[in-house]
Each structure stands twice: as structure tokens, then as C-alpha cells.
Design a protein around this motif. Sequence first.
Motif, mmCIF file in Angstrom:
data_model
loop_
_atom_site.group_PDB
_atom_site.id
_atom_site.type_symbol
_atom_site.label_atom_id
_atom_site.label_comp_id
_atom_site.label_asym_id
_atom_site.label_seq_id
_atom_site.Cartn_x
_atom_site.Cartn_y
_atom_site.Cartn_z
ATOM 1 N N VAL A 77 0.998 -1.185 -0.467
ATOM 2 C CA VAL A 77 -0.127 -0.251 0.010
ATOM 3 C C VAL A 77 0.832 0.801 -0.161
ATOM 4 O O VAL A 77 2.279 1.529 0.738
ATOM 5 C CB VAL A 77 -1.308 -0.026 1.482
ATOM 6 C CG1 VAL A 77 -1.928 1.488 1.685
ATOM 7 C CG2 VAL A 77 -1.804 -0.925 1.021
ATOM 8 N N GLY A 79 0.581 4.475 0.609
ATOM 9 C CA GLY A 79 0.524 5.247 1.946
ATOM 10 C C GLY A 79 1.443 5.082 2.774
ATOM 11 O O GLY A 79 2.008 6.047 3.352
ATOM 12 N N SER A 103 -6.797 3.429 5.847
ATOM 13 C CA SER A 103 -6.746 2.609 4.652
ATOM 14 C C SER A 103 -7.535 0.899 4.247
ATOM 15 O O SER A 103 -7.466 1.109 2.853
ATOM 16 C CB SER A 103 -5.169 1.920 3.941
ATOM 17 O OG SER A 103 -4.808 1.132 4.710
ATOM 18 N N SER A 163 -11.007 1.892 1.640
ATOM 19 C CA SER A 163 -11.288 0.773 0.532
ATOM 20 C C SER A 163 -11.750 0.308 -0.221
ATOM 21 O O SER A 163 -11.991 -0.085 -0.203
ATOM 22 C CB SER A 163 -9.268 0.536 0.076
ATOM 23 O OG SER A 163 -9.419 -0.078 0.982
ATOM 24 N N GLY A 164 -13.002 -0.443 1.461
ATOM 25 C CA GLY A 164 -13.207 -1.791 1.547
ATOM 26 C C GLY A 164 -12.271 -2.690 1.949
ATOM 27 O O GLY A 164 -13.236 -4.341 1.637
ATOM 28 N N MET A 165 -11.484 -2.896 1.958
ATOM 29 C CA MET A 165 -10.141 -3.831 1.599
ATOM 30 C C MET A 165 -10.114 -4.745 3.458
ATOM 31 O O MET A 165 -9.971 -5.540 3.416
ATOM 32 C CB MET A 165 -8.847 -3.593 1.830
ATOM 33 C CG MET A 165 -8.013 -4.920 1.294
ATOM 34 S SD MET A 165 -6.378 -4.417 0.754
ATOM 35 C CE MET A 165 -5.246 -3.612 1.825
ATOM 36 N N ARG A 200 -13.226 -5.633 4.351
ATOM 37 C CA ARG A 200 -13.879 -6.909 4.276
ATOM 38 C C ARG A 200 -13.578 -8.003 3.589
ATOM 39 O O ARG A 200 -13.115 -9.165 4.271
ATOM 40 C CB ARG A 200 -15.460 -6.512 3.350
ATOM 41 C CG ARG A 200 -15.718 -5.343 3.745
ATOM 42 C CD ARG A 200 -17.115 -5.015 3.318
ATOM 43 N NE ARG A 200 -18.026 -3.985 4.069
ATOM 44 C CZ ARG A 200 -17.834 -2.899 3.593
ATOM 45 N NH1 ARG A 200 -16.637 -2.467 2.725
ATOM 46 N NH2 ARG A 200 -18.586 -2.093 4.262
ATOM 47 N N VAL A 201 -11.880 -7.674 2.830
ATOM 48 C CA VAL A 201 -11.655 -9.005 2.465
ATOM 49 C C VAL A 201 -10.326 -9.191 3.662
ATOM 50 O O VAL A 201 -10.635 -10.446 3.698
ATOM 51 C CB VAL A 201 -10.626 -8.061 1.113
ATOM 52 C CG1 VAL A 201 -9.788 -9.335 0.475
ATOM 53 C CG2 VAL A 201 -10.751 -7.835 -0.034
ATOM 54 N N SER A 202 -9.675 -8.381 4.046
ATOM 55 C CA SER A 202 -9.442 -8.888 5.582
ATOM 56 C C SER A 202 -10.278 -9.597 6.558
ATOM 57 O O SER A 202 -9.576 -10.804 6.770
ATOM 58 C CB SER A 202 -8.502 -8.244 6.345
ATOM 59 O OG SER A 202 -7.507 -6.984 5.233
ATOM 60 N N ALA A 236 -19.859 -5.373 8.853
ATOM 61 C CA ALA A 236 -19.455 -5.360 7.939
ATOM 62 C C ALA A 236 -20.071 -5.348 6.602
ATOM 63 O O ALA A 236 -21.167 -6.130 6.573
ATOM 64 C CB ALA A 236 -17.917 -5.809 7.418
#
Lengths: 250, 300
Positions: free
Chosen positions: A18, A20, A85, A89-91, A93-95, A250
Motif C-alpha cells: 500500500v 501511503g 486505508s 478502500s473496502g479492503m 472486508r477482504v481482510s 461489515a
Amino acid sequence: MSETVAAIRAEFTKLRGVRGTSLSLLLFILVSVFIAALGGWSAKGAIDSENPGLRSDFTPEQAGLDGVLYGQLALIVFGVLIVSSEYTSGMMRVSLLAVPRRGRLYAAKTAVTAAAALAVAVPVTIAGYLVTQLALGPHGAPIDASGVPRALAGAVVYLTLMSLFAAGVAATARSAVLPLAILLPMVLAGSQILSVIGATKEMVRYFPDRAGTEMLTVDSNDAATGFAVLLVWTVAALAAGYVRHRRWDA
Amino acid sequence: MIHVQNLTKRYGQRTVVDGLTFTVPSGTVTGFLGPNGAGKSTTMRMMLGLTRPDAGAVRIDGHAYPELRYPARHVGALLETSVPHRSLTAAHHLLWLAQSNRIPRRRVAEVLETVGLTGAARRRVGTFSLGMGQRLGLAAALLGDPPVLVLDEPVNGLDAEGIRWLRELLRSMAAEGRTVLVSSHLMTEMSLVADHLIVIDRGRLLAETGMADFIRRHGRTYVRVRTPEPMRLNSILERKGASLRPAADGSLEIDGMPAAEINRLAAADGLALEELSTHTASLEDTFLELTGNQEDPTHV
């Protein structure tokens, strides 16, 4: 346990990828070392020309810690971004799909934040001190001068705790804007300004950054108290962040 | 196999999922159908432990999702709202996912190949088109070679070729004995890929049935015929009890008689047929009717 190790490993890979977060770590290194060199160099000029503009409480030892005091802004940004971040970003939920135990994911993220902050804080704190002394030339102090090793260690602990504090605040807010809008002005100027106003002076001593900087003040008598106060702030912020994280639909 | 038992979710006064109970069998593609806002995504998020149900439970092969050890190896999931950070490259995103579930690193290249993103492996996700993002999401779902797939609107953003590729993929996954749950708000898309069907609306179960059965019950099947002598065909078929309707393009639509029978009758009479095809029409309409004409329980 091995699942937690896997989660930590994945968090490290994320951090590298990532933009940033990796950029803010780089910025911490550059800003700290640059300010350390600049501070030493300008102080040397002031001393050599017997310029009265030099602060009355100037010591070469303390000047060696000025670099990381400015650099900490980048480290605070790092602590905020590593958490925010994911939410923005919606990540996240993936996590959570990959690591559905919320406590495990949060612990892995916190561990990686601490480890990354520590990993840059140690060399940058030492390098910053040495660079300042080098720039001071004949006016410089050695690294084993009285109180300096303790102040350097205190700086490392301070920087790491401030990153974690920022991460906790970001997890509580689940965003970047609000935490940055509070934390950066506070560290940059806020507590400085409030500390000279009589009415708020006593209170400001217990602000995380004000209290924490006692740790990196050479020969401070309040280093232990400062550490305790910042630790309480950090634990509280991380705990609030965890409660919000665990309850999140989530 | 996925068991959904009495699943309920409320947001304030609104009940989004209302006592849902159904089973997703293995070895077949199950379509999860409902209009937008029916509660499909919420149901799927509850299946995957992202959202906490107010009541009820979901068991995936006997386990709640958060209890699964290395869940990506058991369940491949794609949700509309789960997207990687923009600045990650596709390969880097899949790498951390693989590491989090101790999936061998070589799988990253394999799934990128499967979804046709090998060439974009080093590109940042932020530069991806909608279709490419969807392919990456599918790659992430396939990463752990899971026996269960839960995919929310996977055809979104895919082009025609991509949609066909996805259909084949899902069918082959099901043929290997996996459990495949695919949501959509488009009935026609579902009828092309799913063998089993779960239809919900306003958080409630409307139908849980085989696709063929659903079409037989709700779909209108007709045969389209084109002939140089429509009047003659009309008189032959009407005698046998079929009903004919002229369509706008000059062909005839025949209800209540299979194509083979029409062909046999025409041949026996020496009548030439230029087109003979079976159509399943207005499945979409039937579906809309099924979901649209429900009494709104909140108004009773």
C-alpha cells in the motif's frame, strides 16, 4: 498460533504494497534526518557567530533529538493510514474474509504497526542524533554523554507508542480525515500553545505528546511519568478501536 | 453444503432478512435470486461472518465461517463491497491473501492465469476496469482452491465473453462436486447457469427449487415457427389443439405443443418449415411478477 503468525506475515506484505503506508515511513526517515542536519548546522552557525538567536536552553544533546520530533508527524500519518486505508478502500472486508477472527486481525495489525514503527525509529533516532552532532562540529556532544542513551531509548519508545496511539484513534474513527485533523495540529502546535496559557497549562501536561516528550528530554525527571501517561493514552485508544472493530457490521 | 437456518437481520425498524431457511447443495450451481434490496448481499455477508445476524445461524459444511481454520481454503468469497486497496498490484493483493491462509505462493500465478489477468499482474488495482476488478475478485475467491464458492453478483462488469467464461467455470466447479452459490437480480442470467434456485424478496424465501422445475412452473415455453404457408400450418395445428399467435416479425408462436410434434405434423402434410425453435419466454417477467405482486407485510 500459526494462524496468527500467518496473519502477521500477510499484514507485513500489505504494508509494503500500500503506497501511503510505505511512503509515510520513508518520509519519517527523510524528514527526521534532514531536520537533524539542518538544526545542527544552523545551531553551529549561531554559536560560531555568537548570535543571541540561539535558545537559552540549547544543549547539543537535546538538539540531537529535534529531528525525530518533526519526523513523528510522518509516523503519526503512518499509524493512521495503516488502519484507515483498509476502511476507506473496502479492503477491510477482504481482510475479514481472510482472517475472520476480529481479535486476531486487530492484534496482527497492531503488532505490525508497532514492529514497523520500531524498526524505523531505532536507526533514525540514532542516525538523527549523530547527524546533528556531526553538523555541530566542534560543539557536538558524544552519543554516550550523560542522559543521552536514555533519551534516545525514550525517543524510540515515544515514537512507537505515538504510532500505535494514532492507529488506535484511526480504528476508533474508521477514517483518516478526522484522526489526522486532530492529531497533526495537536502535535504540531496545539499542546505547545495550550501549554503557555496559564489555565490549560496543567491539563496539557497530560496530553499524549506533551507527556510523552518527557521521555526524550535529556535529564528529565518526569520521563517515567510521561511514559506511563502516554501508555495509558495508547492502550485506551487501541482498546476503543478494538471495540469499534469487533462490533462493526461489515 | 451451506445450511441457512432461520436467519434474521434488522437495521433499526427495517427487517432486511426475515427468518430465512434454505440449503445450498453441493455438486450444483445454485442461483440466489431476488430484486435489488431483497436481502441477498446481507444474507451472504452473514454467511461469511462479516455481519452479525440478530437470529439464526449459517453452517458451511457444518461450521460457522469464523470458526474455519484458514477459511480461504474452504470458502471462496466475492462480495460487491470487498475490494483491494487501489495502490496494491494484483499479484501483491493475492500474495498477502495467500500468506494469510498459508496458501502456496504458486497459486497466485495460477489463479491470475485462470481469470486471464497474467498480463496485468504488476498493475495497480486502481487502474483496473470494472471487469478486471471483478476478475481479480474471482481470482481471490479461487486462490485457496475451496470446495465452497459464495459469489455476490459475479457477472457485474464482465463483458459477454467474460460472462460466458464465468458460466463455464462455475459449471465445471460444480461438476467437481463443489458447492457454488451465485447471486443475481437477473432471472435470465440465472437460468443460463444455475441448476438450483433460491428466490427471496424482502428478506423472505419465495422459492427453493430446481431450475427446470421453476421454469416449468413459472416460465412460458413456446415454439417459434416460420413457414411460407402460415395459413395452412394454422389449420393443421388448430385441429390438434395448439394455439398460434403471429409475432411481429412474421413468424408464428405456438403454445401447448412440443417442437417435435409440430415438425412431425408439418412433414406428414408436406409443409416446409423455415424455422423451428423452442423458446422460454418472459422468465424475467414471471420473476418480476413473483416478487412484485407480493402483499407488503408491513402495510397489513
